[in-house]
Write a protein that holds these residues in place. Sequence first.
Motif, mmCIF file in Angstrom:
data_model
loop_
_atom_site.group_PDB
_atom_site.id
_atom_site.type_symbol
_atom_site.label_atom_id
_atom_site.label_comp_id
_atom_site.label_asym_id
_atom_site.label_seq_id
_atom_site.Cartn_x
_atom_site.Cartn_y
_atom_site.Cartn_z
ATOM 1 N N LEU A 1 0.837 -1.198 0.000
ATOM 2 C CA LEU A 1 0.000 0.000 0.000
ATOM 3 C C LEU A 1 0.878 1.257 0.000
ATOM 4 O O LEU A 1 0.668 2.187 -0.784
ATOM 5 C CB LEU A 1 -0.904 -0.020 1.241
ATOM 6 N N ARG B 1 0.658 3.569 -3.252
ATOM 7 C CA ARG B 1 -0.356 4.604 -3.117
ATOM 8 C C ARG B 1 0.045 5.822 -2.307
ATOM 9 O O ARG B 1 -0.697 6.800 -2.284
ATOM 10 C CB ARG B 1 -1.634 4.000 -2.511
ATOM 11 N N SER B 2 1.173 5.808 -1.606
ATOM 12 C CA SER B 2 1.474 6.986 -0.790
ATOM 13 C C SER B 2 2.472 7.891 -1.509
ATOM 14 O O SER B 2 3.229 7.455 -2.370
ATOM 15 C CB SER B 2 2.043 6.569 0.564
ATOM 16 N N THR B 3 2.457 9.154 -1.143
ATOM 17 C CA THR B 3 3.402 10.097 -1.754
ATOM 18 C C THR B 3 4.830 9.733 -1.362
ATOM 19 O O THR B 3 5.749 9.881 -2.151
ATOM 20 C CB THR B 3 3.093 11.532 -1.319
ATOM 21 N N GLN B 4 4.991 9.226 -0.129
ATOM 22 C CA GLN B 4 6.337 8.832 0.287
ATOM 23 C C GLN B 4 6.837 7.658 -0.550
ATOM 24 O O GLN B 4 7.992 7.623 -0.959
ATOM 25 C CB GLN B 4 6.325 8.470 1.775
ATOM 26 N N ARG C 1 6.028 7.003 -3.600
ATOM 27 C CA ARG C 1 6.391 7.550 -4.900
ATOM 28 C C ARG C 1 7.786 8.172 -4.847
ATOM 29 O O ARG C 1 8.579 8.037 -5.771
ATOM 30 C CB ARG C 1 5.345 8.616 -5.285
ATOM 31 N N PHE D 1 10.685 5.679 -5.253
ATOM 32 C CA PHE D 1 10.934 5.316 -6.655
ATOM 33 C C PHE D 1 11.594 6.472 -7.413
ATOM 34 O O PHE D 1 12.515 6.267 -8.197
ATOM 35 C CB PHE D 1 9.627 4.932 -7.351
ATOM 36 N N ALA D 2 11.109 7.687 -7.158
ATOM 37 C CA ALA D 2 11.620 8.843 -7.902
ATOM 38 C C ALA D 2 13.099 9.071 -7.599
ATOM 39 O O ALA D 2 13.899 9.317 -8.496
ATOM 40 C CB ALA D 2 10.811 10.087 -7.553
ATOM 41 N N ALA E 1 14.247 14.095 -9.401
ATOM 42 C CA ALA E 1 13.574 14.135 -8.106
ATOM 43 C C ALA E 1 13.860 15.448 -7.396
ATOM 44 O O ALA E 1 12.964 16.075 -6.827
ATOM 45 C CB ALA E 1 14.019 12.950 -7.254
ATOM 46 N N ILE F 1 11.722 16.932 -4.267
ATOM 47 C CA ILE F 1 11.902 15.820 -3.335
ATOM 48 C C ILE F 1 13.315 15.883 -2.773
ATOM 49 O O ILE F 1 14.280 16.020 -3.521
ATOM 50 C CB ILE F 1 11.679 14.468 -4.052
ATOM 51 N N ILE G 1 13.748 0.602 -9.533
ATOM 52 C CA ILE G 1 12.904 -0.446 -10.093
ATOM 53 C C ILE G 1 12.731 -1.559 -9.051
ATOM 54 O O ILE G 1 13.722 -2.022 -8.488
ATOM 55 C CB ILE G 1 13.516 -1.079 -11.361
ATOM 56 N N ILE H 1 11.743 10.513 -15.228
ATOM 57 C CA ILE H 1 12.153 9.268 -14.595
ATOM 58 C C ILE H 1 11.674 8.153 -15.513
ATOM 59 O O ILE H 1 10.483 7.883 -15.613
ATOM 60 C CB ILE H 1 11.564 9.164 -13.187
ATOM 61 N N ASP I 1 11.846 4.925 -15.741
ATOM 62 C CA ASP I 1 11.223 3.675 -15.304
ATOM 63 C C ASP I 1 9.929 3.915 -14.536
ATOM 64 O O ASP I 1 9.466 3.044 -13.814
ATOM 65 C CB ASP I 1 12.202 2.876 -14.435
ATOM 66 N N MET I 2 9.377 5.103 -14.667
ATOM 67 C CA MET I 2 8.146 5.416 -13.959
ATOM 68 C C MET I 2 7.077 5.736 -15.003
ATOM 69 O O MET I 2 7.382 6.315 -16.042
ATOM 70 C CB MET I 2 8.417 6.625 -13.069
ATOM 71 N N LEU J 1 4.449 14.181 -10.281
ATOM 72 C CA LEU J 1 5.468 14.139 -9.226
ATOM 73 C C LEU J 1 5.605 15.462 -8.454
ATOM 74 O O LEU J 1 5.613 15.440 -7.227
ATOM 75 C CB LEU J 1 6.803 13.696 -9.819
ATOM 76 N N LEU K 1 2.182 16.337 -6.240
ATOM 77 C CA LEU K 1 1.575 15.289 -5.416
ATOM 78 C C LEU K 1 0.741 15.871 -4.279
ATOM 79 O O LEU K 1 -0.229 15.269 -3.840
ATOM 80 C CB LEU K 1 2.650 14.352 -4.859
ATOM 81 N N GLY L 1 -1.321 12.036 2.668
ATOM 82 C CA GLY L 1 -0.134 11.257 2.312
ATOM 83 C C GLY L 1 -0.407 10.122 1.352
ATOM 84 O O GLY L 1 0.508 9.427 0.953
ATOM 85 N N PHE L 2 -1.677 9.905 0.994
ATOM 86 C CA PHE L 2 -1.975 8.846 0.040
ATOM 87 C C PHE L 2 -2.488 9.444 -1.272
ATOM 88 O O PHE L 2 -3.302 10.359 -1.274
ATOM 89 C CB PHE L 2 -2.986 7.854 0.626
ATOM 90 N N THR L 3 -1.944 8.888 -2.360
ATOM 91 C CA THR L 3 -2.286 9.448 -3.658
ATOM 92 C C THR L 3 -3.690 8.999 -4.056
ATOM 93 O O THR L 3 -4.158 7.946 -3.649
ATOM 94 C CB THR L 3 -1.305 8.968 -4.734
#
Lengths: 322, 502
Positions: free
Chosen positions: A174, A178-181, A183, A186-187, A195, A200, A258, B347, B349-350, B358, B361, B368-370
């Motif tokens: 989850l 689904r969370s900005t953190q 994301r 990955f970024a 980023a 970020i 990845i 990015i 691979d995104m 990005l 957000l 905190g949830f997208t």
Amino acid sequence: MISRESILSAAIIALLALIATRFAGFVAPGNLAAVFTDTAPLIILALGQMVVILTRCIDLSVAANLALTGMVCAMLNTAMPGLPVALTLALAIGMGAGLGAINGLLVWKLAIPSIVVTLGTMTIFRGSIFLLSGGEWVNAFEMSASFTGFPRTVILGLPVLGWIAIVIIAGLALMLSRSTQGRAFFAVGGNPHAAVYAGIDVGRTQFLAFTLSGALAGLTGYLWVARYAVAYTDIAGGFELDVVAACVIGGISIAGGIGSVGGAVLGALFLGVIKNALPVVGISPFWQMAISGAAIIVAVAANSRAGRSKGRIILKQAEVRQ
Amino acid sequence: MTTDTGAVLALDGVTKTFPGVKALDGVRLELHAGEVTALIGENGAGKSTVVKILTGIYQPDGGSITIDGRPVRFPTAQAAADAGVTAIHQETVLFDELSVAENIFLGHAPRARFGLIDRRAMMNRARDILTGIGARIDPATRLKDLSIASRHLVAIARALSIDARVVIMDEPTAALSQTEIEELYTLVDQLKAQGKAILFISHKFDEIFRIADRFTVFRDGQFVGAGRMAEIDEAALVRMMVGRSVDQIFPKRAAKVGDEVLRVQGYCHPTEFDDITFTLRRGEILGFYGLVGAGRTEFMQSLIGITRPSKGVTRIDGTIRTIRSPAQAIEAGIVYVPEDRGKQGAILDMPIFQNVTLPSLGRTSRAGFTRMANEFALAREYTRRLDLRAAALDANVGTLSGGNQQKVVIAKWLAVKPRVIILDEPTKGIDIGSKAAVHEFMSELAAEGLSVIMVSSEIPEILGMSDRVIVMREGRIAAELAGADLTPETLVRYAAGIGRAA
């Protein structure tokens, strides 16, 4: 292209089928639950490690963190046998997070490469266990029944240890999807420059990844010591390499950016099945090491092949800008 | 007419195409023994590409290279070196941890028995070459212990260590002090006396007039003219460099410039720039012109909080805003689209939609949830606006073509709904058609009331798109130009520091 997760699932199922021809009992539901529970510590640590690797770092101190936190929990239990399990759990998670945060701060504020930082803290943590315990073991008879009983309590056919792994798998899935953190993890690994421009903080994100990895290692520390009902300096020695191996087999790119929760879990399960099955079908544990090693190389080769075409696109871009 | 002029090295009709851009289009260039030929042109004129072709790094798509009238090919850097062509690069390519002698002879060290490196011979020959160019450097010193100027001398010594007939100097004085530059001139005179043909690339006109015997001018990858320095003056050279009508292709609309949006006062940095002060109005396109290395990008990065200025105040709509991180810049409504959009923008691979959202957000998430629906809506709105052709918004950006990747990057920044957008070299390395689309788009943004800062090294773009231009030179504002003062000549003069107009 077929996803990494389905290839791994197929490999695990093929492996199970092969084992079933030699020893049918292995694939009985009860035994599979036992194998899952036995692999739970590896799964939990691999998930923490995955987040760290996503941000282009690595955490070699997880096993030492596990052992140190586990020893502290065991000694605390010896000193205060009445301490509620909930408090022990909170303490283990908090202490593990603290140790992970030390790694994170060194990587963030001093910009030291993570492999160096965690190689250092790995040794420091191990040394601390010896200093703390004086090299003594904490044995089963010194631990309270509730302390050792908690991870082994069976609920709906699965021990609590297995349930904890499932909760953490769900939580991380989850968080990462689904969370900005999530994301941000990955970024930061996918393209740190991009980023930064997107607002970020790369260092802070890496710090959080190490703290998370540490918290999971700390939690596993208590679970490990309680499950095996013993704590000593060298528990889980070298286990960090299994953790990294599970990530690599699961398709988590060491170059960062990845990876998936499913991949890390399947990578850990693959190693877990091999570890549990080979002794049953009478194959030497040294074959087990060779098979794990071969799986790592196959996984890395597959990753680099998958990544190569992407590399070409970038190169063209760079040439255009001459 | 290539072979009978007595040129040591001649290029004729050389063409080099990169995907989407023609870097060189049938250029010619002749280098003569004992003479210095200056290669002159704006950024992007094709100078570096010529250097790379001559040193075997790039292969030309067409045309011929001849040495002493005989056609040659340089499939590798080694082949170019064997043919006697050597280059001293802009950023010296040397190895910090090796000794001076090892740096000089890396790849062609003198050999002793069993193919081992003959260290003594190497040291002696290195010492000879260094003495020959008047450099008092011990060949056993580690390179990292040398000053920048001494490293340059080592690079020159390396170039001379192969028996070169053609020496290419690509902006050799960029990092040198005045005394060191004088020493370099002496050295060039020595090389000329030895009969070497020298190709000298520089942006500095005083230098070119001091040292060159001949010139060749390129513009947009094409040959414009060549001749003897004695027969031409500065003004004529500048005209050849930039000369063209610049009002033809730019879709700049009449500016409806509104109230002041951004005011930057006294931005300083210990090493990169000093005392940058300017204002920006609503709907305005403000050009930042300068030579590569004038400190424009460095300043922009500190404006958006990536590097910290030592002093300076930013006001937005008259209110002081402290911007110490890109997140704060985005919050304040300033976004920066970096020059290297391939490397720093997307990015790969995104998925596309995650790239677009990005920096936004905060708006597409709650607690905190997208929220996927919001994310897709935002991504769809802006990718559609940029006419992005992609099968699906959840495909990875890496699967897109270069042009579409750039669109994702721009969509990402527009989705923030900024007040000020900084575009760093917005059309560098893209073809004419895409350039026109970017310019069109920039005008639209300005017309909608967005304020645009355009960092560009291309004079036609600066002239065609900007309402006002700030020229930077060596980290300072050299001039602020608008209206009739805004001509190719004034831009080049202020950027290169050539004093008053003739």
